[in-house]
Write an enzyme that holds these catalytic residues in place. Structure first.
Site, PDB file in Angstrom:
ATOM      1  N   GLY A  77      24.464  43.501  38.123  1.00 35.31           N
ATOM      2  CA  GLY A  77      25.621  43.656  37.519  1.00 35.31           C
ATOM      3  C   GLY A  77      26.502  42.446  37.578  1.00 35.31           C
ATOM      4  CG  ASP A 126      31.242  46.289  48.468  1.00 42.04           C
ATOM      5  OD1 ASP A 126      30.645  45.437  49.016  1.00 42.04           O
ATOM      6  OD2 ASP A 126      32.114  45.931  47.453  1.00 42.04           O
ATOM      7  CD  GLN A 135      26.835  45.921  49.687  1.00 39.30           C
ATOM      8  OE1 GLN A 135      26.938  45.534  51.051  1.00 39.30           O
ATOM      9  NE2 GLN A 135      27.142  45.234  48.703  1.00 39.30           N
ATOM     10  CG  HIS A 187      33.479  42.589  49.958  1.00 36.43           C
ATOM     11  ND1 HIS A 187      34.729  42.194  50.417  1.00 36.43           N
ATOM     12  CD2 HIS A 187      33.726  44.202  49.600  1.00 36.43           C
ATOM     13  CE1 HIS A 187      35.543  43.218  50.670  1.00 36.43           C
ATOM     14  NE2 HIS A 187      35.265  44.370  50.237  1.00 36.43           N
ATOM     15  N   GLY A 240      32.213  38.013  38.361  1.00 37.45           N
ATOM     16  CA  GLY A 240      30.858  37.189  37.928  1.00 37.45           C
ATOM     17  C   GLY A 240      30.958  36.462  36.711  1.00 37.45           C
ATOM     18  CG  ASP A 253      38.119  41.553  48.339  1.00 39.14           C
ATOM     19  OD1 ASP A 253      38.035  40.809  47.261  1.00 39.14           O
ATOM     20  OD2 ASP A 253      37.786  42.846  47.877  1.00 39.14           O
ATOM     21  CB  SER A 283      66.149  28.569  30.725  1.00 37.08           C
ATOM     22  OG  SER A 283      66.186  30.029  30.851  1.00 37.08           O
TER      23      SER A 283
END
Ligand code: NDP
Length: 332
Positions: free
Chosen positions: A26, A82, A85, A107, A133, A190, A253
């Site tokens: 991905g 995540d 996983q 991560h 990515g 993160d 400014s």
């Protein structure tokens, strides 16, 4: 001072004889696979037989099911979301881990919250780029690189750091700098950006648009002023280069500087500091991690709903309309 590794500290030949199995093709998977192949590594892809798998095949990679790709691997890089996983690891990866393998994360989530506990005979590494990515690939192709956080959680082979730095170099990260921090620190920092900085910016822009429109300002002009002119993006890049307040002094400014300084004091109060602390406490306690896992189990029900609401809001139409009107010909 944080320890940062550069190209001269890293050696791709340390891992050049090894088969790298990238699990997932991905956002990060594609970019990292292409960069590593261009850096001379032997890369195969583990993915289901679907659109992502076909993309990897048409990019010239050998694609296998995750189980098979893991069996052939010396180095396994986990580049799937995540929240899934741990399940994929348990069902298709763990049984295939051989002595001397390395398992690599982009991560720290699965390790920080104890969802995956690799066996002692395997190196456990972190190479976590600090950008999506598309930038990891684009910077690499322009002889630059996206910085990364790196860590070694477990060194089974005595080569764990050399492998980590070899991988960081192969994706281009050591061209900019690979900073050593722990898995936990990477995960928490993160999440902090994702739970405070980005929501604050995106939420403030959306709400400002809505109230400006209620006050009768033209939709395209409101989007142009808020971020459509690209001023916000450009000045943040400048701030990263020379410093937040130096950027303000250099480009604004006196009226603009006075407005920024006085309103940042008015808008951000002691309550904001308390809110920031609460967010950090929740991240550390794993409150969000548990919520995310629940969300995945229910098929991302709340996420789908929130996405739908944001797409159907009035902002999208004004953005599309402004894109028709303003052209950045020399910068595309
Ligand atoms: P993506 O959402 O882009 O991952 C998509 C990939 O995961 C596809 O190959 C998809 O294949 C696979 N996948 C999705 N669901 C499943 C499933 N149930 N079973 C098997 N494969 C699945 O992930 P990212 O690249 O965003 O993230 C990967 C890792 O990189 C994460 O750890 C993330 O935190 C980290 N990271 C991400 C960054 C980013 O830019 N997004 C930045 C830095 C780190 P298919 O659906 O075909 O099976």
């Amino acid at each position: 001072m944080a320890k940062v590794y550069y190209d001269a500290d890293a050696d791709i030949t340390q891992i050049s004889g090894e088969t790298v199995s990238v699990i997932g093709y991905g956002i990060q998977g594609r970019a990292q696979s292409l960069n590593m192949r261009d850096s001379g590594l032997s890369v195969i892809v583990g993915n289901r037989d679907d659109e992502y798998g076909s993309r990897a095949q048409s990019d010239g990679f050998k694609v296998f099911g995750i189980d098979t790709a893991t069996r052939q691997a010396d180095i396994i890089i986990m580049l799937i979301p995540d929240e899934i996983q741990a399940e994929i690891y348990r069902d298709q990866i763990e049984k295939n881990l051989k002595k001397g393998n390395a398992i690599v994360f982009a991560h720290g989530f699965s390790i920080r919250y104890g969802l995956i506990q690799p066996p002692d005979h395997v190196d456990c590494l972190l190479v976590a780029p600090r950008m999506p990515g598309a930038y990891v690939r684009d910077f690499f192709l322009h002889n630059s690189g996206v910085p990364a956080f790196v860590d070694v959680k477990h060194d089974a082979t005595g080569r764990a750091w050399r492998r980590t730095l070899g991988l960081a170099k192969a994706i281009g990260a050591t061209r900019a700098g690979a900073m050593a921090i722990s898995f936990a620190e990477e995960t928490e920092l993160d999440h902090f950006s994702e739970h405070f900085i980005y929501p604050l910016i995106i939420g403030a822009l959306t709400l400002s648009y809505e109230v400006l429109i209620e006050n009768g300002y033209p939709p395209e002009a409101a989007v142009m002023e808020l971020y459509g002119s690209r001023e916000l993006g450009e000045v943040l890049i400048e701030a990263a280069k020379i410093g937040l307040y130096q950027m303000v002094e250099k480009h604004a400014s006196p009226a603009c500087q006075y407005g920024i300084h006085s309103y940042s004091r008015k808008l951000l109060s002691h309550n904001t500091r308390t809110q920031i602390q609460k967010i950090i406490d929740e991240i550390k306690a794993g409150t969000f991690a548990a919520e995310l896992l629940d969300e995945q189990r229910t098929g991302y029900r709340k996420l789908k709903q929130m996405r739908m609401e944001s797409h159907s809001g009035p902002l999208s139409a004004a953005e599309a309309s402004l894109r028709q009107l303003i052209q950045f010909r020399d910068r595309e």
